[in-house]
Design an enzyme around this catalytic site. Sequence first.
Site, PDB file in Angstrom:
ATOM      1  N   LYS A  37       2.125   1.655   1.424  1.00 19.33           N
ATOM      2  CA  LYS A  37       1.268   2.232   0.377  1.00 19.33           C
ATOM      3  C   LYS A  37       1.420   3.745   0.307  1.00 19.33           C
ATOM      4  CE  LYS A  37      -1.738  -1.632  -0.278  1.00 19.33           C
ATOM      5  NZ  LYS A  37      -3.026  -2.288  -0.078  1.00 19.33           N
ATOM      6  N   ARG A  42      -1.526  -7.294   6.732  1.00 13.39           N
ATOM      7  CA  ARG A  42      -0.703  -7.754   5.600  1.00 13.39           C
ATOM      8  C   ARG A  42       0.465  -6.795   5.459  1.00 13.39           C
ATOM      9  NH1 ARG A  42      -0.217  -6.654   0.193  1.00 13.39           N
ATOM     10  NH2 ARG A  42       0.083  -8.429  -1.202  1.00 13.39           N
TER      11      ARG A  42
END
Length: 266
Positions: free
Chosen positions: A205, A240
């Site tokens: 991210k 994740r």
Amino acid sequence: MTAGAACAVMGILNVTPDSFSDGGRYATVAAAVRQGREMFEDGAAVVDVGGESTRPGAEPVTPEEEMRRVIPVVEELSPAGPVSIDTRHAEVAEAAVRAGASIINDVSATLGHLAARLGVSWVAMHMRGSPRSMQADTRYGDVCAEVQEFLVRRGQDALRAGVPEVWLDPGIGFGKTCAQNLALIRALPALVATGFPVVVGASRKSFVGEICAERDPRRRDAGSLAVALEAARSGAALVRVHDVLATVHGLRMVEAMSDDAVGVVL
Ligand code: HH2
């Protein structure tokens, strides 16, 4: 799949043309299923299949298009191991469960009643607004308290509605600044202390890119691994990630080096 003592790994399988780091890579059913099976072989406890990008500013897709992308993949992959469906749409979640998914990974945190009706596990993630708008307003009073309060309320409602297992996820990168993402990661022990199993998704991210000064998301795996290990140390039950093998190995090493790993069987 149920939460265990050690942190488990959820592999990310985006069957989308526009996901921020792997968009278009698994566009055919065969390529996606091959990648999903490889993730299970590499040690993923669950593979998370998604058909709509939720990166900031992403264009929404119709449930019909999303189903066209994910259902054949869920059908073919689910005999190989636990599959979660990453969606905000009830009709997609329901079709995926009927096709073999056993977890609804819900970035909208609105599908608890559906999970209860279908009798499957539910991941409730915190996001403010929609992917299109979420970075427009990142003002919070106390981001950690607000996120935790929201999630616990949703989690308790879902348990009351009969969801067999509820996981909470602070939604790293969903309407949060870099500093807020870091604060949420520092606050993970408090979220874990609520008693709900906690999921953390930080892989590749933009805050990892900001801190590592790395524009290419595919070159953010080492930074992402650091977040996964820190999340596991804080008690997260599931991380994740895109790079399943490196994360499984990293978690195994940290566990082997820890004080309570005396009885570890290699
Ligand atoms: N992040 C993304 C998607 N789904 N689900 C959970 N539970 N937690 C997350 O942090 C999370 C999630 C966004 O990342 P990605 O799937 O890699 O990209 P894209 O949304 O562009 O497909």
